[in-house]
Design a protein around this motif. Structure first.
Motif, PDB file in Angstrom:
ATOM      1  N   PRO A   1       0.751  -1.158   0.501  1.00  0.00           N
ATOM      2  CA  PRO A   1      -0.228   0.266  -0.074  1.00  0.00           C
ATOM      3  C   PRO A   1       1.028   1.003  -0.047  1.00  0.00           C
ATOM      4  CG  PRO A   1       0.092  -1.149   2.130  1.00  0.00           C
ATOM      5  CD  PRO A   1       0.593  -2.070   1.512  1.00  0.00           C
TER       6      PRO A   1
ATOM      7  N   LEU B   1       2.397   4.625   1.270  1.00  0.00           N
ATOM      8  CA  LEU B   1       3.527   4.982   2.515  1.00  0.00           C
ATOM      9  C   LEU B   1       3.943   3.589   3.346  1.00  0.00           C
ATOM     10  CD1 LEU B   1       1.283   8.529   2.955  1.00  0.00           C
ATOM     11  CD2 LEU B   1       3.657   7.502   1.447  1.00  0.00           C
ATOM     12  N   GLY B   2       3.303   2.517   2.764  1.00  0.00           N
ATOM     13  CA  GLY B   2       3.599   1.265   3.410  1.00  0.00           C
ATOM     14  C   GLY B   2       5.985   1.427   4.069  1.00  0.00           C
ATOM     15  N   GLY B   3       5.977   1.870   3.676  1.00  0.00           N
ATOM     16  CA  GLY B   3       7.730   2.012   3.391  1.00  0.00           C
ATOM     17  C   GLY B   3       8.815   1.118   2.294  1.00  0.00           C
ATOM     18  N   LYS B   4       8.146   1.198   1.138  1.00  0.00           N
ATOM     19  CA  LYS B   4       8.908   0.163   0.474  1.00  0.00           C
ATOM     20  C   LYS B   4      10.007   0.778   0.033  1.00  0.00           C
ATOM     21  CE  LYS B   4       5.306   0.628  -2.721  1.00  0.00           C
ATOM     22  NZ  LYS B   4       4.084   0.647  -1.603  1.00  0.00           N
ATOM     23  N   THR B   5       9.990   2.072  -0.324  1.00  0.00           N
ATOM     24  CA  THR B   5      11.493   3.145  -1.101  1.00  0.00           C
ATOM     25  C   THR B   5      12.228   3.310   0.297  1.00  0.00           C
ATOM     26  OG1 THR B   5       9.737   4.150  -2.595  1.00  0.00           O
ATOM     27  CG2 THR B   5      11.751   5.430  -1.797  1.00  0.00           C
ATOM     28  N   THR B   6      11.304   3.151   1.110  1.00  0.00           N
ATOM     29  CA  THR B   6      12.533   3.030   2.674  1.00  0.00           C
ATOM     30  C   THR B   6      13.141   1.937   2.652  1.00  0.00           C
ATOM     31  OG1 THR B   6      10.713   4.725   3.740  1.00  0.00           O
ATOM     32  CG2 THR B   6      12.390   3.870   5.099  1.00  0.00           C
TER      33      THR B   6
ATOM     34  N   ARG C   1       6.823  10.239  -2.467  1.00  0.00           N
ATOM     35  CA  ARG C   1       5.424   9.584  -3.150  1.00  0.00           C
ATOM     36  C   ARG C   1       6.128   8.335  -4.280  1.00  0.00           C
ATOM     37  NH1 ARG C   1       0.087  10.321  -0.747  1.00  0.00           N
ATOM     38  NH2 ARG C   1      -0.136   8.017  -1.167  1.00  0.00           N
ATOM     39  N   THR C   2       6.252   7.291  -4.424  1.00  0.00           N
ATOM     40  CA  THR C   2       7.209   6.595  -5.729  1.00  0.00           C
ATOM     41  C   THR C   2       6.059   7.385  -7.010  1.00  0.00           C
ATOM     42  OG1 THR C   2       7.865   5.391  -4.265  1.00  0.00           O
ATOM     43  CG2 THR C   2       7.267   4.967  -7.259  1.00  0.00           C
TER      44      THR C   2
ATOM     45  N   PRO D   1       4.389   1.897  -7.377  1.00  0.00           N
ATOM     46  CA  PRO D   1       4.132   3.160  -6.388  1.00  0.00           C
ATOM     47  C   PRO D   1       2.808   2.700  -6.063  1.00  0.00           C
ATOM     48  CG  PRO D   1       3.650   3.641  -9.268  1.00  0.00           C
ATOM     49  CD  PRO D   1       4.335   2.022  -8.415  1.00  0.00           C
ATOM     50  N   GLY D   2       1.849   2.937  -4.294  1.00  0.00           N
ATOM     51  CA  GLY D   2       1.338   2.627  -3.965  1.00  0.00           C
ATOM     52  C   GLY D   2       0.065   3.462  -3.917  1.00  0.00           C
ATOM     53  N   GLN D   3       0.523   3.968  -4.465  1.00  0.00           N
ATOM     54  CA  GLN D   3      -1.389   4.629  -4.138  1.00  0.00           C
ATOM     55  C   GLN D   3      -2.352   4.647  -5.243  1.00  0.00           C
ATOM     56  OE1 GLN D   3      -0.931  10.053  -4.716  1.00  0.00           O
ATOM     57  NE2 GLN D   3       1.320   8.751  -5.016  1.00  0.00           N
TER      58      GLN D   3
ATOM     59  N   LEU E   1       5.238   1.799  15.717  1.00  0.00           N
ATOM     60  CA  LEU E   1       4.462   2.556  15.677  1.00  0.00           C
ATOM     61  C   LEU E   1       3.571   2.122  16.551  1.00  0.00           C
ATOM     62  CD1 LEU E   1       3.715   4.327  12.096  1.00  0.00           C
ATOM     63  CD2 LEU E   1       5.002   4.603  14.319  1.00  0.00           C
TER      64      LEU E   1
ATOM     65  N   THR F   1       9.488  -5.885  10.612  1.00  0.00           N
ATOM     66  CA  THR F   1      10.299  -4.330   9.661  1.00  0.00           C
ATOM     67  C   THR F   1      10.365  -3.094  10.720  1.00  0.00           C
ATOM     68  OG1 THR F   1       9.199  -4.324   7.561  1.00  0.00           O
ATOM     69  CG2 THR F   1      10.845  -5.758   8.356  1.00  0.00           C
TER      70      THR F   1
ATOM     71  N   ALA G   1      11.218   0.396   8.699  1.00  0.00           N
ATOM     72  CA  ALA G   1      12.234   0.984   7.214  1.00  0.00           C
ATOM     73  C   ALA G   1      12.633   1.711   7.608  1.00  0.00           C
ATOM     74  CB  ALA G   1      11.081   0.860   6.302  1.00  0.00           C
ATOM     75  N   THR G   2      12.694   3.203   8.649  1.00  0.00           N
ATOM     76  CA  THR G   2      13.086   3.695   9.261  1.00  0.00           C
ATOM     77  C   THR G   2      14.539   3.096  10.020  1.00  0.00           C
ATOM     78  OG1 THR G   2      11.565   4.148  10.511  1.00  0.00           O
ATOM     79  CG2 THR G   2      11.672   5.899   8.832  1.00  0.00           C
TER      80      THR G   2
HETATM   81  N1  LIG Z   1       7.910   5.125  11.751  1.00  0.00           N
HETATM   82  C1  LIG Z   1       7.925   4.531  11.056  1.00  0.00           C
HETATM   83  N2  LIG Z   1       7.925   5.932   9.567  1.00  0.00           N
HETATM   84  C2  LIG Z   1       8.125   4.623   8.924  1.00  0.00           C
HETATM   85  C3  LIG Z   1       8.654   3.245   8.250  1.00  0.00           C
HETATM   86  N3  LIG Z   1       8.587   3.237   7.146  1.00  0.00           N
HETATM   87  C4  LIG Z   1       8.221   3.936   6.398  1.00  0.00           C
HETATM   88  N4  LIG Z   1       8.075   5.476   7.131  1.00  0.00           N
HETATM   89  C5  LIG Z   1       7.888   6.162   6.877  1.00  0.00           C
HETATM   90  O1  LIG Z   1       6.577   6.240   6.018  1.00  0.00           O
HETATM   91  C6  LIG Z   1       6.351   7.682   5.082  1.00  0.00           C
HETATM   92  C7  LIG Z   1       6.066   6.606   3.481  1.00  0.00           C
HETATM   93  O2  LIG Z   1       7.660   6.269   3.364  1.00  0.00           O
HETATM   94  P1  LIG Z   1       7.340   4.746   1.989  1.00  0.00           P
HETATM   95  O3  LIG Z   1       9.059   4.343   1.736  1.00  0.00           O
HETATM   96  O4  LIG Z   1       8.180   6.604   1.219  1.00  0.00           O
HETATM   97  O5  LIG Z   1       6.306   4.381   1.605  1.00  0.00           O
HETATM   98  P2  LIG Z   1       6.450   3.876   0.050  1.00  0.00           P
HETATM   99  O6  LIG Z   1       5.812   3.162   0.903  1.00  0.00           O
HETATM  100  O7  LIG Z   1       7.139   4.111  -0.931  1.00  0.00           O
HETATM  101  O8  LIG Z   1       5.306   4.501  -0.551  1.00  0.00           O
HETATM  102  P3  LIG Z   1       5.107   5.210  -2.183  1.00  0.00           P
HETATM  103  O9  LIG Z   1       6.025   5.431  -2.921  1.00  0.00           O
HETATM  104  O10 LIG Z   1       3.857   6.237  -1.858  1.00  0.00           O
HETATM  105  O11 LIG Z   1       3.801   4.089  -2.669  1.00  0.00           O
HETATM  106  C8  LIG Z   1       7.594   8.128   4.919  1.00  0.00           C
HETATM  107  O12 LIG Z   1       7.660   9.249   5.593  1.00  0.00           O
HETATM  108  C9  LIG Z   1       8.351   6.532   5.666  1.00  0.00           C
HETATM  109  O13 LIG Z   1       9.965   7.528   6.121  1.00  0.00           O
HETATM  110  C10 LIG Z   1       8.426   2.636   9.569  1.00  0.00           C
HETATM  111  O14 LIG Z   1       8.978   1.400   9.772  1.00  0.00           O
HETATM  112  N5  LIG Z   1       7.953   3.095  10.592  1.00  0.00           N
END
Ligand SMILES: Nc1nc2c(ncn2[C@@H]2O[C@H](COP(=O)(O)OP(=O)(O)OP(=O)(O)O)[C@@H](O)[C@H]2O)c(=O)[nH]1
Ligand SMILES: [Mg+2]
Length: 718
Positions: free
Chosen positions: A20, A22-27, A53-54, A80-82, A145, A168, A170-171
């Motif tokens: 989904p 903002l799930g954290g894939k890019t991170t 956002r991807t 891209p999750g959107q 969280l 996980t 990811a941060t």
């Molecule tokens: N607190 C916390 N924040 C996280 C974690 N993983 C990712 N985030 C935050 O979530 C937000 C979205 O992370 P992305 O990695 O951009 O998410 P994404 O899945 O790539 O999203 P899209 O590219 O939009 O699909 C960012 O602000 C990250 O810092 C985690 O494990 N914990």
């Protein structure tokens, strides 16, 4: 879908991070990029919006080592999750070999998780992929969280296939590498299955051990942050609504990232080439300073193995038609040096062809030859032999062996080995030429030294001989001088005795002649007087000859004095008076004015003149005449004083004139007369020569002879 890239000898495996928004894939990808070894991964390609956002996808390449000589490259994509970017997600998912599903652990996001999972199944199907079998791993993210649901709940609702899952964050990177390792392993295993390794569990296990070993170093705490390539588009996501446009853009971007990846690889290859050239250059520089062939051979093999990243190898040099091993590392025996089924060793083939020989044994494949068996027996899978060629001649062969972890030798490796070998060959050839030159020099020096010694010996011997010769010469000279002295003494004595005897003998001769003519001398007395006269005449002749002989033996002797010509004539003629009277000869003497006195050796000149006059008297005809003329004359432009004696005798035949000067020649008439010893003209000639003059004889047989004593004009006193 596995992609084989034959140009770069690599296999690309595609793993897609799905989930989904903002799930954290890019991170996750950023984290993996950050912690992995730069030599093991590409840059991180991302095309994101300002809010991260991807927009299309993120791409990261990870190198997992080699399998079957091919480099195993894992390509990580995110979607891209959107919700509205479904076309992009479907396009990115095409050809995926594995999927890592990043779920958001927050309870608020559970619906989004489920919708995304369903969407994954749909898109896999749309791409002809089987959602039930494709390698899949779950990452339950954002465990940090407060709203995070427990993993069991997430697992129950999402992981219906019961695949591996990981909690996980990811941060911070927690669980990110572990989940990545799991999907990498699952994907490699699935690809291995499709490549036929399912039937060879051991080979499959070796493959997976390699993958795990490649990832093991990164399963630790994260290093400091590092930049990634972020491409930000000018347009926002909202402006791209038409699905076709999105698909088109995805395709364009896919090829762009592919190109970027290739560019990246080219960059890496260029860097590798530069490293190789540096290594070859550095090695060449080292070799140019080598003074012994051992330095070259040992240095070369060490450099070759080091640059190829292996520890086993050998170096054989050609000597008198056979290959001799001079260096060996890490092996008890050299498999390429052993004869194969055809009786020839691989190294011998390299020497013959002057071409490199490369072998790679697929450990998972069947054993095809003795060489393969030997290599595997030594724990090796690859071999590379290169010839050492200098000026078109093969000087030897170097071989490097690699194990399974090192993998096959590439074209680059072969080029590097050839470069090093060429440098080593030149250095060896140079040293050999130098050695030959030194040897030639040594031989030359030895020859020169030997010749010098011989010459020195010869010189010493010659010096000794010269000294001996000189001593002999001095002895001879002394003996000669003594002989000369004795000779002179003898001459003086003879001369003295002869002149002392002359007068008394002449007196006896005259007395005998007078007595013979006296009246009243008995017949007996007359006979005795005739005997006395004859004997005394012979005695007088002997005295003349003796005086002549002493003059002849000492022609150069005697001192020059002033001589009165009239006295000279008188003394010369006086012993001849009776002979002149008997033959009734008339004697005429003419002396040119100014020549009344001469400078000469008086005694010698008297003897010479008397000899000439004696001939003129004795060989004359009765009643004839003897004319003596002293006059100046010229011969060849030089002035002479001539004492010319002309008779009216029987003459000397022309052919006898040259002989007239020889000692003891008396001519036919002389032989008959048997007077004296025949020394007359010889003596006269020697006396003339002793005065730097000459004797001339002219004769007309039947008319007479003219003999001239020629003395240089300076013989006249001033
Ligand atoms: N607190 C916390 N924040 C996280 C974690 N993983 C990712 N985030 C935050 O979530 C937000 C979205 O992370 P992305 O990695 O951009 O998410 P994404 O899945 O790539 O999203 P899209 O590219 O939009 O699909 C960012 O602000 C990250 O810092 C985690 O494990 N914990
Ligand atoms: Mg993203």
């Amino acid at each position: 879908m596995v992609q084989f890239d034959n140009q770069y000898k690599q296999v690309k495996l595609k793993v897609v991070y799905y989930g989904p928004a903002l799930g954290g894939k890019t991170t996750c990808l950023k984290y993996i990029h950050r912690v992995t070894d730069p030599t093991r991964r590409t840059k991180l390609y991302a095309l994101n919006t300002a809010s991260d956002r991807t927009l299309f996808f993120d791409l990261l390449g990870i190198d997992l080592g080699r399998v079957r000589g091919y480099r195993l490259m894992l390509q990580l994509f995110t979607v891209p999750g959107q919700v509205q970017y479904n076309a992009t997600r479907r396009a990115v998912l095409a050809g995926a070999d594995g999927v890592l599903f990043v779920a958001d652990s927050q309870s608020s996001q559970q619906t989004a998780n489920e919708q995304s999972l369903a969407n994954l199944a749909e898109n896999l199907k749309a791409n002809g992929l089987d959602a039930a079998t494709i390698p899949l791993v779950f990452a339950y993210n954002k465990r940090d969280l407060p709203e995070a649901m427990d993993c069991a709940t997430l697992n129950a609702s999402l992981n219906r296939r019961g695949v591996p899952w990981f909690a996980t964050v990811a941060t911070t990177g927690e669980g990110v590498m572990e989940s990545f390792a799991a999907i990498a392993e699952a994907t490699v295993r699935s690809v291995g299955d499709r490549l036929g390794l399912a039937a060879q569990p051991e080979a499959m296990e070796r493959l997976l051990v390699g993958v795990r070993a490649a990832l093991q170093p990164f399963l630790g705490p994260p290093p400091s942050a590092e930049s990634e390539v972020v491409i930000r588009p000018k347009a926002t996501a909202e402006t791209l609504s038409a699905e076709e446009l999105v698909s088109e853009a995805v395709r364009a971007n896919l090829s762009m990232t592919d190109l970027n990846a290739k560019l990246d690889q080219l960059g890496q290859e260029l860097a590798r080439r530069i490293r190789q050239l540096r290594a070859i250059n550095e090695f060449g520089r080292l070799m140019s300073g080598a003074r012994q062939s051992r330095q070259v051979t040992s240095g070369f093999l060490d450099a070759l193995l080091r640059e190829l990243g292996v520890s086993c190898g050998s170096l054989l040099l050609e000597r008198n038609g056979t290959l001799e091993e001079v260096e060996r590392r890490g092996l008890a025996e050299d498999p390429f040096a052993r004869p194969q089924a055809d009786g020839r060793s691989p190294v011998a083939a390299v020497v013959e062809s002057q071409q490199p020989f490369v072998v790679f044994v697929d450990e998972t494949g069947p054993i095809t030859s003795r060489l393969t068996e030997e290599l595997l027996g030594l724990g090796l899978v690859a071999g590379l032999s290169v010839p050492l060629v200098a000026q078109g001649r093969v000087l030897g062969v170097a071989t490097a062996y690699g194990d399974a972890a090192r993998g096959a030798f590439s074209d680059d490796d072969r080029d590097l080995a050839m470069g090093l070998a060429a440098n080593a060959a030149v250095a060896l050839a140079h040293l050999r030429a130098l050695g030959a030159l030194e040897e030639a020099n040594r031989t030359l020096e030895a020859t020169v030294a030997a010749r010098t010694r011989e010459l020195e010996l010869a010189l010493t011997q010659q010096k000794v001989l010269t000294e001996q010769l000189e001593a002999r010469r001095q002895e001879l000279e002394a003996a000669n001088a003594r002989l000369g002295e004795l000779e002179a003494l003898k001459g003086e004595l003879l001369s003295y005795v002869a002149s002392a005897f002359e007068e008394p003998v002449r007196s006896i001769q005259t007395a005998a002649r007078v007595l013979m003519r006296e009246e009243g001398v008995s017949e007996k007395a007359t006979k005795l007087l005739e005997v006395v006269h004859a004997e005394v005449t012979r005695l007088a002749d002997l005295i003349v000859s003796t005086r002549q002989a002493t003059v002849l033996s000492a022609a150069e002797g005697g001192s020059v004095t002033e001589v009165a010509v009239a006295d000279l004539m008188k003394r010369a003629l006086s012993p001849l008076r009776s002979a002149i009277g008997e033959r009734k000869l008339s004697v005429h003497v003419k002396v040119a004015q100014g020549l009344e006195r001469l400078l000469a050796r008086a005694e010698q000149l008297e003897v010479a003149l008397r000899a000439v006059l004696r001939n003129a008297v004795e060989y004359n005809t009765p009643g004839g005449s003897v004319t003596v003329i002293v006059q100046p004359t010229q011969r060849d432009g030089k002035a002479f004083t001539e004492i010319q004696v002309t008779d009216t005798g029987q003459g000397i035949p022309a052919e006898d004139i040259p002989k007239a000067r020889e000692r003891f020649w008396r001519g036919a008439a002389g032989e008959a007369a048997a007077h004296g010893l025949g020394l007359g003209l010889t003596v006269a000639s020697r006396v003339a020569e002793a005065h730097q003059g000459t004797l001339e004889i002219r004769s007309e047989p039947g008319r007479g002879t003219t003999v001239s004593i020629l003395l240089p004009a300076r013989s006249t006193p001033a």
